[in-house]
Motif scaffolding. Structure first.
Motif, mmCIF file in Angstrom:
data_model
loop_
_atom_site.group_PDB
_atom_site.id
_atom_site.type_symbol
_atom_site.label_atom_id
_atom_site.label_comp_id
_atom_site.label_asym_id
_atom_site.label_seq_id
_atom_site.Cartn_x
_atom_site.Cartn_y
_atom_site.Cartn_z
ATOM 1 N N LEU A 200 0.828 -1.200 0.000
ATOM 2 C CA LEU A 200 0.000 0.000 0.000
ATOM 3 C C LEU A 200 0.870 1.261 0.000
ATOM 4 O O LEU A 200 1.935 1.284 0.624
ATOM 5 C CB LEU A 200 -0.930 0.003 1.216
ATOM 6 N N PRO A 201 0.410 2.330 -0.676
ATOM 7 C CA PRO A 201 1.197 3.569 -0.713
ATOM 8 C C PRO A 201 1.242 4.288 0.630
ATOM 9 O O PRO A 201 2.183 5.016 0.922
ATOM 10 C CB PRO A 201 0.466 4.423 -1.765
ATOM 11 N N MET A 202 0.206 4.068 1.466
ATOM 12 C CA MET A 202 0.176 4.722 2.773
ATOM 13 C C MET A 202 1.142 4.035 3.735
ATOM 14 O O MET A 202 1.624 2.932 3.473
ATOM 15 C CB MET A 202 -1.244 4.684 3.343
ATOM 16 N N LYS A 203 1.421 4.686 4.853
ATOM 17 C CA LYS A 203 2.366 4.172 5.828
ATOM 18 C C LYS A 203 1.850 2.881 6.443
ATOM 19 O O LYS A 203 0.688 2.778 6.833
ATOM 20 C CB LYS A 203 2.606 5.219 6.919
ATOM 21 N N ASN A 204 2.726 1.896 6.508
ATOM 22 C CA ASN A 204 2.367 0.588 7.056
ATOM 23 C C ASN A 204 2.356 0.660 8.580
ATOM 24 O O ASN A 204 3.380 0.577 9.239
ATOM 25 C CB ASN A 204 3.364 -0.468 6.579
ATOM 26 N N THR A 205 1.169 0.836 9.140
ATOM 27 C CA THR A 205 1.032 0.943 10.588
ATOM 28 C C THR A 205 0.147 -0.177 11.112
ATOM 29 O O THR A 205 -0.460 -0.926 10.342
ATOM 30 C CB THR A 205 0.422 2.301 10.977
ATOM 31 N N THR A 206 0.083 -0.257 12.434
ATOM 32 C CA THR A 206 -0.765 -1.288 13.054
ATOM 33 C C THR A 206 -2.227 -1.090 12.685
ATOM 34 O O THR A 206 -2.963 -2.050 12.450
ATOM 35 C CB THR A 206 -0.601 -1.243 14.586
ATOM 36 N N ALA A 207 -2.678 0.179 12.637
ATOM 37 C CA ALA A 207 -4.068 0.466 12.295
ATOM 38 C C ALA A 207 -4.399 -0.009 10.889
ATOM 39 O O ALA A 207 -5.459 -0.592 10.639
ATOM 40 C CB ALA A 207 -4.338 1.964 12.428
ATOM 41 N N VAL A 208 -3.479 0.240 9.945
ATOM 42 C CA VAL A 208 -3.693 -0.197 8.557
ATOM 43 C C VAL A 208 -3.785 -1.716 8.493
ATOM 44 O O VAL A 208 -4.659 -2.277 7.813
ATOM 45 C CB VAL A 208 -2.556 0.315 7.656
ATOM 46 N N ARG A 209 -2.896 -2.387 9.206
ATOM 47 C CA ARG A 209 -2.919 -3.853 9.187
ATOM 48 C C ARG A 209 -4.205 -4.407 9.797
ATOM 49 O O ARG A 209 -4.758 -5.399 9.309
ATOM 50 C CB ARG A 209 -1.708 -4.388 9.948
ATOM 51 N N LEU A 210 -4.688 -3.768 10.855
ATOM 52 C CA LEU A 210 -5.926 -4.229 11.487
ATOM 53 C C LEU A 210 -7.115 -4.071 10.543
ATOM 54 O O LEU A 210 -7.986 -4.951 10.480
ATOM 55 C CB LEU A 210 -6.171 -3.462 12.784
ATOM 56 N N VAL A 211 -7.149 -2.958 9.811
ATOM 57 C CA VAL A 211 -8.250 -2.740 8.864
ATOM 58 C C VAL A 211 -8.195 -3.776 7.744
ATOM 59 O O VAL A 211 -9.221 -4.381 7.387
ATOM 60 C CB VAL A 211 -8.173 -1.313 8.278
ATOM 61 N N VAL A 212 -7.011 -3.996 7.193
ATOM 62 C CA VAL A 212 -6.851 -4.991 6.122
ATOM 63 C C VAL A 212 -7.221 -6.384 6.630
ATOM 64 O O VAL A 212 -7.922 -7.143 5.950
ATOM 65 C CB VAL A 212 -5.404 -4.980 5.586
ATOM 66 N N ALA B 33 -9.233 -7.171 9.136
ATOM 67 C CA ALA B 33 -10.678 -7.258 9.366
ATOM 68 C C ALA B 33 -11.426 -7.501 8.058
ATOM 69 O O ALA B 33 -12.348 -8.322 7.992
ATOM 70 C CB ALA B 33 -11.175 -5.977 10.035
ATOM 71 N N ILE B 34 -11.015 -6.796 7.004
ATOM 72 C CA ILE B 34 -11.656 -6.979 5.698
ATOM 73 C C ILE B 34 -11.442 -8.399 5.189
ATOM 74 O O ILE B 34 -12.375 -9.050 4.688
ATOM 75 C CB ILE B 34 -11.109 -5.950 4.689
ATOM 76 N N LEU B 35 -10.217 -8.900 5.313
ATOM 77 C CA LEU B 35 -9.911 -10.252 4.845
ATOM 78 C C LEU B 35 -10.703 -11.304 5.623
ATOM 79 O O LEU B 35 -11.195 -12.277 5.038
ATOM 80 C CB LEU B 35 -8.410 -10.520 4.984
ATOM 81 N N VAL B 36 -10.826 -11.114 6.931
ATOM 82 C CA VAL B 36 -11.572 -12.074 7.754
ATOM 83 C C VAL B 36 -13.043 -12.092 7.351
ATOM 84 O O VAL B 36 -13.654 -13.160 7.190
ATOM 85 C CB VAL B 36 -11.423 -11.737 9.247
ATOM 86 N N ILE B 37 -13.640 -10.909 7.191
ATOM 87 C CA ILE B 37 -15.057 -10.828 6.816
ATOM 88 C C ILE B 37 -15.291 -11.479 5.454
ATOM 89 O O ILE B 37 -16.221 -12.286 5.282
ATOM 90 C CB ILE B 37 -15.520 -9.360 6.802
ATOM 91 N N VAL B 38 -14.439 -11.142 4.491
ATOM 92 C CA VAL B 38 -14.578 -11.724 3.147
ATOM 93 C C VAL B 38 -14.384 -13.236 3.189
ATOM 94 O O VAL B 38 -15.139 -13.998 2.565
ATOM 95 C CB VAL B 38 -13.565 -11.079 2.182
ATOM 96 N N GLY B 39 -13.374 -13.683 3.941
ATOM 97 C CA GLY B 39 -13.104 -15.116 4.040
ATOM 98 C C GLY B 39 -14.250 -15.889 4.667
ATOM 99 O O GLY B 39 -14.623 -16.973 4.195
ATOM 100 N N VAL B 40 -14.832 -15.347 5.734
ATOM 101 C CA VAL B 40 -15.959 -16.011 6.406
ATOM 102 C C VAL B 40 -17.166 -16.075 5.493
ATOM 103 O O VAL B 40 -17.859 -17.107 5.414
ATOM 104 C CB VAL B 40 -16.301 -15.281 7.722
ATOM 105 N N ILE B 41 -17.458 -14.976 4.793
ATOM 106 C CA ILE B 41 -18.610 -14.966 3.872
ATOM 107 C C ILE B 41 -18.438 -16.005 2.771
ATOM 108 O O ILE B 41 -19.366 -16.765 2.448
ATOM 109 C CB ILE B 41 -18.800 -13.558 3.271
ATOM 110 N N ILE B 42 -17.238 -16.051 2.180
ATOM 111 C CA ILE B 42 -16.971 -17.036 1.119
ATOM 112 C C ILE B 42 -17.103 -18.463 1.654
ATOM 113 O O ILE B 42 -17.702 -19.340 1.013
ATOM 114 C CB ILE B 42 -15.565 -16.816 0.525
#
Length: 280
Positions: free
Chosen positions: A195-207, A209-218
């Motif tokens: 990602l172009p933005m700074k790699n921080t803990t908050a960014v990783r948590l958001v990514v 969370a999105i992956l977990v939600i998508v994975g569970v739905i699939i």
């Protein structure tokens, strides 16, 4: 190359202290709640009420057995979480990745050692539970070694296959949980690094969370489709009432899913994680 046996032994011994810790905490929890149940006896005691919901409350051994069943669930879930955490620590550890072995080999041994660790704590819980069940049976003047009417209509082969099926389902469930956690963690780090933005803990948590939600739905959609296809296939060919073996289907889904996720994890480790750790 480091031998598979040596790697497995090191990982197993490293994780075994967590199994012993969980068993020790469970023992203290059962002892504490047992004392509270004995001291504050009565129908208004929530400890006695919860424990009696599993095996009854005729005597103290019933209370111990009920508390054991109750705490085993929480102990196993906690231990599973600890193993997921330990797996990811090893997967992303520079020390482990510098061992003269491929990242894929380390990942596979890591997962296998966690499964054996789960079996280790599960067997100890089962053995202790059987001892308590035996003593509890004698306290009710019932010989646990004498056959009863329970299960007389079920053949030995059916009982053995049912047990094997349940064990395969449990192992498959643990495997797919470990593989999914690894996939989520590895993908999160890989995506966050790009990602172009700074790699921080908050960014990783958001990514994550999105992956977990998508994975569970699939996963839920796939499970619904497989079960629907399975039941429709059975009922279309059946000329009488049949038993739908959803447990066997779930076990097959878990194993296939764990293998597919494992292959993806190995590719991610080889292409993104291993080179980055080694080049630090």
């Amino acid at each position: 190359m480091t031998s598979t046996k040596a790697l497995f032994k090191q990982m197993f011994l490293q994780k075994r202290r967590y199994a012993n810790l969980v068993l020790l905490i469970q023992t203290f929890a059962v002892a504490f709640m047992f004392l509270m149940g004995v001291i504050f006896k009565g129908n208004g005691n929530p400890i006695n009420n919860v424990a009696s919901g599993f095996v009854g409350s005729d005597n103290l051994w019933d209370l111990i057995l009920g508390l054991g069943v109750l705490t085993t669930f929480f102990a196993d879930v906690t231990f599973l979480g600890l193993m997921c955490w330990q797996n990811e620590k090893i997967n992303l550890s520079q020390t482990w990745q510098l061992i003269p072995a491929s990242g894929s080999k380390i990942w596979i041994i890591n997962i296998v050692s966690s499964i054996v660790e789960c079996a280790y704590i599960f067997v100890i819980q089962i053995v202790i539970g059987l001892v308590v069940v035996t003593i509890d049976s004698f306290s009710h003047h019932i010989n646990p070694f004498v056959g009863t009417s329970f299960g007389t209509n079920i053949s030995f082969i059916e009982s053995a296959w049912s047990l094997i099926e349940e064990l395969l389902t449990l192992v498959g469930l643990c495997l797919i949980i470990f593989a999914f956690v690894s996939l989520t963690n590895l993908l999160t780090r890989t995506i966050a690094d790009q990602l172009p933005m700074k790699n921080t803990t908050a960014v990783r948590l958001v990514v994550m969370a999105i992956l977990v939600i998508v994975g569970v739905i699939i996963a839920l959609r796939i499970n619904d489709q497989v079960l629907t296809m399975y039941t429709n296939h059975l009922f279309a060919r059946a000329h009488r009432a049949i038993d739908v073996d959803t447990l066997g289907v779930s076990a097959l889904e878990y194993w296939i899913g764990a293998i597919l996720l494992g292959i993806i994890n190995c590719l991610l480790i080889q292409k993104f994680v291993e080179p980055k750790i080694v080049n630090r």
